[in-house]
Motif scaffolding. Sequence first.
Motif, mmCIF file in Angstrom:
data_model
loop_
_atom_site.group_PDB
_atom_site.id
_atom_site.type_symbol
_atom_site.label_atom_id
_atom_site.label_comp_id
_atom_site.label_asym_id
_atom_site.label_seq_id
_atom_site.Cartn_x
_atom_site.Cartn_y
_atom_site.Cartn_z
ATOM 1 N N PHE A 104 -3.254 -19.205 -11.833
ATOM 2 C CA PHE A 104 -2.181 -19.301 -10.841
ATOM 3 C C PHE A 104 -1.125 -18.226 -11.078
ATOM 4 N N LEU A 105 -0.724 -18.084 -12.347
ATOM 5 C CA LEU A 105 0.308 -17.091 -12.670
ATOM 6 C C LEU A 105 -0.170 -15.682 -12.333
ATOM 7 N N ALA A 106 -1.449 -15.375 -12.644
ATOM 8 C CA ALA A 106 -1.993 -14.047 -12.336
ATOM 9 C C ALA A 106 -2.019 -13.811 -10.822
ATOM 10 N N ILE A 107 -2.376 -14.830 -10.060
ATOM 11 C CA ILE A 107 -2.408 -14.703 -8.598
ATOM 12 C C ILE A 107 -1.007 -14.476 -8.058
ATOM 13 N N TRP A 108 -0.036 -15.238 -8.563
ATOM 14 C CA TRP A 108 1.346 -15.073 -8.082
ATOM 15 C C TRP A 108 1.887 -13.686 -8.417
ATOM 16 N N LEU A 109 1.555 -13.189 -9.617
ATOM 17 C CA LEU A 109 2.001 -11.843 -9.984
ATOM 18 C C LEU A 109 1.356 -10.788 -9.087
ATOM 19 N N LEU A 110 0.056 -10.959 -8.800
ATOM 20 C CA LEU A 110 -0.627 -10.013 -7.925
ATOM 21 C C LEU A 110 -0.001 -10.007 -6.537
ATOM 22 N N LEU A 111 0.232 -11.184 -5.986
ATOM 23 C CA LEU A 111 0.835 -11.254 -4.652
ATOM 24 C C LEU A 111 2.245 -10.686 -4.655
ATOM 25 N N ALA A 112 2.980 -10.906 -5.754
ATOM 26 C CA ALA A 112 4.336 -10.345 -5.854
ATOM 27 C C ALA A 112 4.304 -8.820 -5.884
ATOM 28 N N CYS A 113 3.278 -8.262 -6.550
ATOM 29 C CA CYS A 113 3.155 -6.806 -6.600
ATOM 30 C C CYS A 113 2.739 -6.226 -5.253
ATOM 31 N N LEU A 114 1.968 -6.987 -4.485
ATOM 32 C CA LEU A 114 1.504 -6.498 -3.186
ATOM 33 C C LEU A 114 2.524 -6.706 -2.075
ATOM 34 N N SER A 115 3.434 -7.643 -2.253
ATOM 35 C CA SER A 115 4.344 -7.995 -1.161
ATOM 36 C C SER A 115 5.253 -6.856 -0.693
ATOM 37 N N PRO A 116 5.686 -5.902 -1.564
ATOM 38 C CA PRO A 116 6.544 -4.818 -1.035
ATOM 39 C C PRO A 116 5.796 -3.786 -0.192
ATOM 40 N N ILE A 117 4.470 -3.850 -0.125
ATOM 41 C CA ILE A 117 3.724 -2.842 0.610
ATOM 42 C C ILE A 117 3.995 -2.983 2.108
ATOM 43 N N GLY A 118 4.031 -1.882 2.798
ATOM 44 C CA GLY A 118 4.272 -1.875 4.235
ATOM 45 C C GLY A 118 3.712 -0.610 4.857
ATOM 46 N N PHE A 119 4.094 -0.353 6.095
ATOM 47 C CA PHE A 119 3.608 0.849 6.767
ATOM 48 C C PHE A 119 4.597 1.248 7.856
ATOM 49 N N ARG A 120 4.472 2.478 8.247
ATOM 50 C CA ARG A 120 5.173 2.954 9.435
ATOM 51 C C ARG A 120 4.261 3.930 10.174
ATOM 52 N N GLU A 121 4.470 4.031 11.455
ATOM 53 C CA GLU A 121 3.625 4.865 12.299
ATOM 54 C C GLU A 121 4.406 6.084 12.755
ATOM 55 N N ASP A 122 3.771 7.243 12.648
ATOM 56 C CA ASP A 122 4.429 8.486 13.056
ATOM 57 C C ASP A 122 3.387 9.388 13.707
ATOM 58 N N PHE A 123 3.841 10.464 14.299
ATOM 59 C CA PHE A 123 2.928 11.396 14.952
ATOM 60 C C PHE A 123 2.064 12.124 13.911
ATOM 61 N N THR A 124 0.829 12.415 14.286
ATOM 62 C CA THR A 124 -0.059 13.202 13.436
ATOM 63 C C THR A 124 0.356 14.663 13.541
ATOM 64 N N THR A 125 0.872 15.202 12.469
ATOM 65 C CA THR A 125 1.407 16.568 12.509
ATOM 66 C C THR A 125 0.698 17.487 11.518
ATOM 67 N N SER A 126 0.805 17.209 10.248
ATOM 68 C CA SER A 126 0.299 18.123 9.223
ATOM 69 C C SER A 126 -1.214 18.304 9.318
ATOM 70 N N PHE A 127 -1.668 19.503 9.021
ATOM 71 C CA PHE A 127 -3.092 19.812 8.937
ATOM 72 C C PHE A 127 -3.592 19.504 7.531
ATOM 73 N N ARG A 128 -4.783 18.944 7.456
ATOM 74 C CA ARG A 128 -5.420 18.653 6.176
ATOM 75 C C ARG A 128 -6.822 19.248 6.163
ATOM 76 N N ILE A 129 -7.412 19.313 4.976
ATOM 77 C CA ILE A 129 -8.752 19.887 4.860
ATOM 78 C C ILE A 129 -9.750 19.133 5.723
ATOM 79 N N ARG A 130 -9.631 17.788 5.757
ATOM 80 C CA ARG A 130 -10.575 16.974 6.515
ATOM 81 C C ARG A 130 -10.457 17.187 8.018
#
Length: 798
Positions: free
Chosen positions: A39-65
Motif C-alpha cells: 500500500f505504501l509503495a502504491i501511494w508513493l508511486l501515485l504521489a510521484c505521478l500526480s504532478p505530471i501534466g501536459f499542455r498543447e502548443d503548435f508544432t514548430t521546431s524541426f526534428r530528425i524524425r
Amino acid sequence: MGSILRRFIGDPSVLKPYVAVILDSFHAAFASRILWIAFLAIWLLLACLSPIGFREDFTTSFRIRDFENGTRFKAMLAGALVDPAQKDSPVARIANATPDDLKRQLERVGHGDEVRIQLQLLADALNELLDRDDWYDEEAWKGTTRLRELRELEARDKDELSKSEQQRLARLRIEAVVPGVFKSRSSRSILLTYAGMDFPATFAIDKTQFRTLINQWVVPTIINWLLGFIVIFLGILVTASIVPDMLEPGSLHLLLSKPVSRTLLLLAKFVGGCVFVLLCVTQLVVGLWLIAGLRLDVWNARMLWCIPVCVFLFAVFYSVSVVAGLRWRSPILAIGLTCMFGAVCLVVGVIGGLFDGLVTGPAKIRDLAISGETLMGSTSGGGLVRFDESANRWVDVFETDAFSGDRVLAPVSLPNGEFLAAQVRGGRFNPFGSGSLDLVLLSQGNNWEPVPTLRLPTATIGIETVASDRLMAINASGLALTTIAEVRRSAGESVDDESSEDSGDDLPGWIAKLSGMMGGVTSGFQSILPSGVSFAPPRRVAIAKDGSTIFVASSGRFYRLAPNANSTESTWTIEKEIELEGEASEAVVLAVNSADVLVARAKEPLRIFDASTLELRATIAIDTGLVPVRAVSLGDRSGAFALLSGDARCRIVSSANSGALSLPTGPTEVETIKFDSESQHLVVVHHVDRLEEFDLGDQSFTTLGKSLRTIRPSLSKWRLVDHYAINPLRMIIPQTGELGETVAAIVSGESTASIDQGGVGDEPQIIRYRILRPVLSCAGFIVVMLTIGCVYFSTRDF
C-alpha cells in the motif's frame, strides 16, 4: 455439486460459513505487513505521478524524425546555391539564410563533392529561421502549395499572432517550398509537464493521438509491469500460506466440524486468497485513472476493467500455489513451484513470440499480383514468392528473411503472364536503400528468374501499371512513367552503375548528381508532375483502369491528374484539387472505378467522390477503431469496393446502395486482398498465406458469397513445428504475457493498433491484439487446476 446448488437455492443461510471464510481472508490480508508495505509503495508511486501534466502548443521546431527525405532536402538547398537560375527562388532564400558553415558544405555538395551533413545540423539551421522572417518574400512564395492552415495564418495580422503561431507560420512556409522532404505532422504538439515545468522533449502528436498513445501503450505497459509482475509476485508471497495453514490439524478439524463442503471450502479459500491482489490493484488502477483524468484529461472508464483482468491473471498463478500447498503443505514449496510455473509460461511465451517474429510473421503475404493462373506475392519478410501449383507451396524468388533489411516493391502483373518487381537493398527503413534499384522482369519462359531491366528512379516506393502499356514509378516525392515496351527492350541488358545516375539527358555531372539525390528520374522514365509539384507522405495513388486519370492523396489534400492537352509535353495537369477533412498526417487508402473514388482514413468516415468532379457523393460512418488497410474496386460495372480493415476482416462498400457498408464477411485473419479484373474474382489472402477466391460477377455485394477455390499451401518445416507443436503448447500453457494485449484492447476499445514505420511505403504496421486466446487458455487452466485441487482435497484423509 447439483445437490449443493439446490441447497443454496432452498436455504441461502448455507452460504454463511463460506462467506465467513472469505471475510477471514480479508482480515488476514489486512493483518499482513507485506500488504501495508505494498500500500505504501502504491501511494508513493501515485504521489510521484500526480504532478505530471501536459499542455498543447503548435508544432514548430524541426526534428530528425520529421525528415522523410533528408537527401532530397540537402540536394535542393545545394542546387539552389550553385544554380544561377534559382538565385531568387524560395529554396535559395532559405539556403542563403542558413549558417555560413552549413552553406559552405552545401556549396561543396552542389559542385559534386561527397559531403556528409547530419540531419540534426539541417534541423538546427531551420529552427534558427523560425524566429526570423528576413528570408521570406511574398512574391517568391506565390507559386507554392499553401495548405489551409497556412492560408488562415497568413490572413491574420502579424501583430495578432503569438510567438508560437509565428513560428508555426514560418515552418509551414519552409515546408511549402520543399515538398517531399518532411513528413506530415499534426499541427499541434503535446508537451508534458511536471510540477509546472516543461519536459525537454515534445510529442509531435495532437490531443486525440495523445489519448490514443495513453490508452494503447502507456497504461497497458504500466499495468503489465506493475501488476503483471510486482503485485502478483507479492500476492503469491502473502497468499502461499493460506492453504497450508488451513491444513493444520487444529484449523482443518475445526472447519470440517461444520456442515460445509470440502469443494466449496477450498474455493472459498481460493477466492479469499485473491483479496490481497484485489485490494492492491483497486488502489493502483483507480489512482492511475484519476491521475489520467485530472492531470492528462484522459477520462477512460474502460481503464477500471483492468482490476478484474489483473485479479484474473493472479488467479492463474494462485491456482498453482493452491494445488502445491494442498499436496506438500509447505508455503515455501508453493512459492517455488509457482515461480517455476511462471518461468515456464515466460519461456513458452518467448518461444511463441520468436516463432511469430521469425517464422510466421515474415511469411505473411503483404501484396499479391495475378496474371492468368499465376500468383506472385511479396512477403512481410522482404521476400518475393510465387505459388507453385504442382508442389502446392510458395517458392522464393527473393528469399524471405526476418532479419533482412531489404524491401520488395509490390509486384505488378502484365497481360501476357509476366510480372515486374524490384528489391530495394537496405530499404526496409530507408526509401533510398543502399544499392542499385533495378526493375526486374519475371516470366515462365525464363524459369521465373529475375531479369534486370530499367533502373527505377531514386527512392521508388511503389510501381503501378497504367492501362496495359505503361508503368508508373512512385518515388519519395514524384511520379514517373515509362512504357512496357521500353521495359521489355531493356530486359537482359546490364545496367551500368555510373551511367544510370543521370536521367538520360545531356546534363552536366553536378546537375545529374543533384537530380539523383532529389529522386529525379532515371534513363527510360519521364516525370509527369508539373514543375515545382511534389507529394509529401502520407500519400496514396490510384489509377483509373484506362490509365486516363491518376488520383493522389497527400498530406490532407486530394488531386485528380490527367495528361497535358499539349501532346508535346510529358507532364500531366492537376485538373481538380480538394482538401480532405481531418488531420493531414493521417494515412489514407484509395480505390477507383470508372465512376467513383473511395477515400478511407483512420478515425474518419469513408468518403466516396465522383471520379470526374471530385464532388462528394456519399459519406459512410464507421467504427472509429476501424483502421483502413487496403481497398480495391470490384469492377467498373459493380460500383462496389472491397475494404480490408485493421481487424483483419473484409467488408463490401457499395456506392450504388447509398454507400452501404456490409458486415464483415468471409475469412478472418485477412492479410491482403486483390481483385482480378480478367476473371472478375476477388482473391482474399488470409492466415499467413492461404487463399480464397470469390466470384462477384452476379453478387448483390452484400456478402462475399461462396468460395470458388481454396488454396492451402504446404507448410515449411519450421511452420509445421509452429502449427503442430508451438501453437498447441501455447493453448495448454496459459499465455499470461498475452493478457497484456487483452488489457490494451480493453483500455483502448480497439482490436488493433497502427505503428508508423517511418514513411517507407506510407503503409503503417498494423498490430492485431490477441484478445480471446489468452483469456480462454488462462480460464481453462484455472478450471483444470481448481478441479484437480478440489478432487484431491475431497478424496484425501487429512
